[in-house]
Design a protein around this motif. Structure first.
Motif, PDB file in Angstrom:
ATOM      1  N   ARG A  14       0.934  -1.279  -0.027  1.00  0.00           N
ATOM      2  CA  ARG A  14      -0.079  -0.095  -0.166  1.00  0.00           C
ATOM      3  C   ARG A  14       0.771   0.972   0.014  1.00  0.00           C
ATOM      4  O   ARG A  14       0.695   2.112  -0.911  1.00  0.00           O
ATOM      5  N   THR A  15       1.764   1.223   0.835  1.00  0.00           N
ATOM      6  CA  THR A  15       2.851   2.358   1.032  1.00  0.00           C
ATOM      7  C   THR A  15       3.659   2.560  -0.451  1.00  0.00           C
ATOM      8  O   THR A  15       3.730   3.732  -1.142  1.00  0.00           O
ATOM      9  N   LEU A  16       4.022   1.434  -0.922  1.00  0.00           N
ATOM     10  CA  LEU A  16       4.782   1.576  -2.292  1.00  0.00           C
ATOM     11  C   LEU A  16       3.746   1.954  -3.390  1.00  0.00           C
ATOM     12  O   LEU A  16       4.317   2.731  -4.234  1.00  0.00           O
ATOM     13  N   ARG A  17       2.551   1.734  -3.304  1.00  0.00           N
ATOM     14  CA  ARG A  17       1.706   2.164  -4.402  1.00  0.00           C
ATOM     15  C   ARG A  17       1.594   3.618  -4.393  1.00  0.00           C
ATOM     16  O   ARG A  17       1.632   4.335  -5.434  1.00  0.00           O
ATOM     17  N   LYS A  18       1.358   3.999  -3.028  1.00  0.00           N
ATOM     18  CA  LYS A  18       1.304   5.663  -3.018  1.00  0.00           C
ATOM     19  C   LYS A  18       2.446   6.308  -3.632  1.00  0.00           C
ATOM     20  O   LYS A  18       2.389   7.301  -4.089  1.00  0.00           O
ATOM     21  N   ARG A  19       3.873   5.792  -3.263  1.00  0.00           N
ATOM     22  CA  ARG A  19       4.929   6.432  -3.483  1.00  0.00           C
ATOM     23  C   ARG A  19       5.350   6.245  -4.942  1.00  0.00           C
ATOM     24  O   ARG A  19       6.040   7.016  -5.684  1.00  0.00           O
ATOM     25  N   TYR A  20       5.256   5.114  -5.320  1.00  0.00           N
ATOM     26  CA  TYR A  20       5.866   4.573  -6.836  1.00  0.00           C
ATOM     27  C   TYR A  20       4.877   4.111  -7.973  1.00  0.00           C
ATOM     28  O   TYR A  20       5.335   3.731  -8.944  1.00  0.00           O
ATOM     29  N   GLY A  21       3.634   3.943  -7.506  1.00  0.00           N
ATOM     30  CA  GLY A  21       2.588   3.716  -8.636  1.00  0.00           C
ATOM     31  C   GLY A  21       2.696   2.231  -9.018  1.00  0.00           C
ATOM     32  O   GLY A  21       2.689   1.266  -8.559  1.00  0.00           O
ATOM     33  N   ASP A  22       2.980   2.108 -10.558  1.00  0.00           N
ATOM     34  CA  ASP A  22       3.336   0.961 -11.259  1.00  0.00           C
ATOM     35  C   ASP A  22       4.461   0.199 -10.574  1.00  0.00           C
ATOM     36  O   ASP A  22       4.310  -1.087 -11.076  1.00  0.00           O
ATOM     37  N   MET A  23       5.427   0.920 -10.341  1.00  0.00           N
ATOM     38  CA  MET A  23       6.415   0.013  -9.915  1.00  0.00           C
ATOM     39  C   MET A  23       6.555  -0.592  -8.523  1.00  0.00           C
ATOM     40  O   MET A  23       7.416  -1.378  -8.103  1.00  0.00           O
ATOM     41  N   ALA A  24       5.538  -0.501  -8.122  1.00  0.00           N
ATOM     42  CA  ALA A  24       5.340  -0.856  -6.286  1.00  0.00           C
ATOM     43  C   ALA A  24       5.462  -2.523  -6.366  1.00  0.00           C
ATOM     44  O   ALA A  24       6.310  -2.872  -5.739  1.00  0.00           O
ATOM     45  N   ASP A  25       4.782  -3.062  -7.151  1.00  0.00           N
ATOM     46  CA  ASP A  25       4.869  -4.614  -7.023  1.00  0.00           C
ATOM     47  C   ASP A  25       6.439  -5.518  -7.330  1.00  0.00           C
ATOM     48  O   ASP A  25       6.769  -6.136  -6.682  1.00  0.00           O
ATOM     49  N   LEU A  43      12.595  -1.942   5.333  1.00  0.00           N
ATOM     50  CA  LEU A  43      11.935  -2.281   3.894  1.00  0.00           C
ATOM     51  C   LEU A  43      11.707  -1.023   3.160  1.00  0.00           C
ATOM     52  O   LEU A  43      12.075  -1.008   1.788  1.00  0.00           O
ATOM     53  N   LEU A  44      11.408   0.026   4.019  1.00  0.00           N
ATOM     54  CA  LEU A  44      10.987   1.236   2.881  1.00  0.00           C
ATOM     55  C   LEU A  44      12.323   1.726   2.277  1.00  0.00           C
ATOM     56  O   LEU A  44      12.757   2.169   1.216  1.00  0.00           O
ATOM     57  N   SER A  45      13.652   1.847   2.986  1.00  0.00           N
ATOM     58  CA  SER A  45      14.804   2.190   2.834  1.00  0.00           C
ATOM     59  C   SER A  45      15.446   1.229   1.522  1.00  0.00           C
ATOM     60  O   SER A  45      16.062   2.105   0.616  1.00  0.00           O
ATOM     61  N   VAL A  46      15.248   0.253   1.880  1.00  0.00           N
ATOM     62  CA  VAL A  46      15.862  -0.838   0.514  1.00  0.00           C
ATOM     63  C   VAL A  46      14.820  -0.335  -0.570  1.00  0.00           C
ATOM     64  O   VAL A  46      15.429  -0.314  -1.802  1.00  0.00           O
ATOM     65  N   ALA A  47      13.404  -0.493  -0.589  1.00  0.00           N
ATOM     66  CA  ALA A  47      12.697   0.001  -1.853  1.00  0.00           C
ATOM     67  C   ALA A  47      13.036   1.386  -2.264  1.00  0.00           C
ATOM     68  O   ALA A  47      13.110   1.627  -3.576  1.00  0.00           O
ATOM     69  N   SER A  48      13.323   2.267  -1.455  1.00  0.00           N
ATOM     70  CA  SER A  48      13.566   3.675  -2.052  1.00  0.00           C
ATOM     71  C   SER A  48      14.986   3.464  -2.764  1.00  0.00           C
ATOM     72  O   SER A  48      15.173   4.370  -3.837  1.00  0.00           O
ATOM     73  N   ASN A  49      15.950   2.888  -2.164  1.00  0.00           N
ATOM     74  CA  ASN A  49      17.351   2.742  -2.970  1.00  0.00           C
ATOM     75  C   ASN A  49      17.101   1.980  -4.470  1.00  0.00           C
ATOM     76  O   ASN A  49      17.546   2.364  -5.179  1.00  0.00           O
ATOM     77  N   LEU A  50      16.176   1.081  -4.169  1.00  0.00           N
ATOM     78  CA  LEU A  50      15.939   0.340  -5.546  1.00  0.00           C
ATOM     79  C   LEU A  50      15.322   1.225  -6.763  1.00  0.00           C
ATOM     80  O   LEU A  50      15.513   1.136  -7.797  1.00  0.00           O
ATOM     81  N   ALA A  51      14.284   1.984  -6.018  1.00  0.00           N
ATOM     82  CA  ALA A  51      13.602   3.028  -6.997  1.00  0.00           C
ATOM     83  C   ALA A  51      14.427   4.021  -7.573  1.00  0.00           C
ATOM     84  O   ALA A  51      14.596   4.350  -8.758  1.00  0.00           O
ATOM     85  N   THR A  52      15.243   4.485  -6.727  1.00  0.00           N
ATOM     86  CA  THR A  52      16.458   5.650  -7.325  1.00  0.00           C
ATOM     87  C   THR A  52      17.411   4.855  -8.135  1.00  0.00           C
ATOM     88  O   THR A  52      17.461   5.378  -9.229  1.00  0.00           O
ATOM     89  N   ASP A  53      17.736   3.589  -7.898  1.00  0.00           N
ATOM     90  CA  ASP A  53      18.579   2.861  -8.886  1.00  0.00           C
ATOM     91  C   ASP A  53      17.852   2.848 -10.302  1.00  0.00           C
ATOM     92  O   ASP A  53      18.442   2.758 -11.252  1.00  0.00           O
TER      93      ASP A  53
END
Length: 171
Positions: free
Chosen positions: A35-46, A72-82
């Motif tokens: 739910r948090t990832l969908r709010k932040r990153y949309g289609d990339m969440a899954d 979990l949020l930190s890892v996801a944020s780094n992955l999204a940035t990459d």
């Protein structure tokens, strides 16, 4: 009735600590996390959630994660940035590749003159790296040795020069 271990009844497999950690993270945090990832990153969440669980499970299995949600949020944020950086590099490279004619296309004298002027206008450190890479066919490592630079610096200079040339060619 006890049956001997004759190969017909193998023992149940032991679950690895990695599998247990992955299962634990998933069961405890998945609804909130997605739910948090969908709010932040949309289609990339899954995709981000999947990759994050795989990376975080190893740390969780070793007992290194003190605050799982933050981790979990930190890892996801780094992955999204990459991922965003990679897409930007790919877009820059596509722009660069589009500026240069293919080998099967004969360059006109006007285009050759324009390209020469653009190349001469580049800062010397960028121009030298681009020529050594694209014209002389040297690798980044070979250029680094000749110029006394790191491979990363050479790669960056070639990329920056190519972007500048591509932008100038489109004008």
């Amino acid at each position: 009735m006890d049956r001997p271990m004759d190969g017909f009844f193998p023992p149940a497999p032991v679950r690895s600590s990695l599998a247990v950690a992955l299962d634990t993270l998933f069961q405890r945090y998945d609804a909130w996390f997605r739910r948090t990832l969908r709010k932040r990153y949309g289609d990339m969440a899954d995709d981000l959630a999947h990759e994050t669980y795989l990376r975080a499970a190893a740390q969780e299995a070793e007992g290194k994660v003190r605050y799982p949600k933050a981790f979990l949020l930190s890892v996801a944020s780094n992955l999204a940035t990459d991922r965003m950086r990679k897409e930007a590099r790919e877009n820059d490279y596509a722009t660069y590749r589009g500026a240069f004619p293919t080998q099967s296309t004969a360059a006109t004298q006007e285009m050759a003159l324009t390209l020469k002027q653009i190349m001469l206008a580049l800062p010397p450190e960028l121009r030298d790296c681009l020529i050594m890479s694209r014209v002389d066919g040297l690798t980044h490592g070979e250029i680094a040795l000749q110029l006394g630079l790191t491979k990363r610096t050479v790669k960056d200079r070639v990329r920056r020069a190519a972007i500048l040339v591509a932008a100038a060619m489109q004008d």
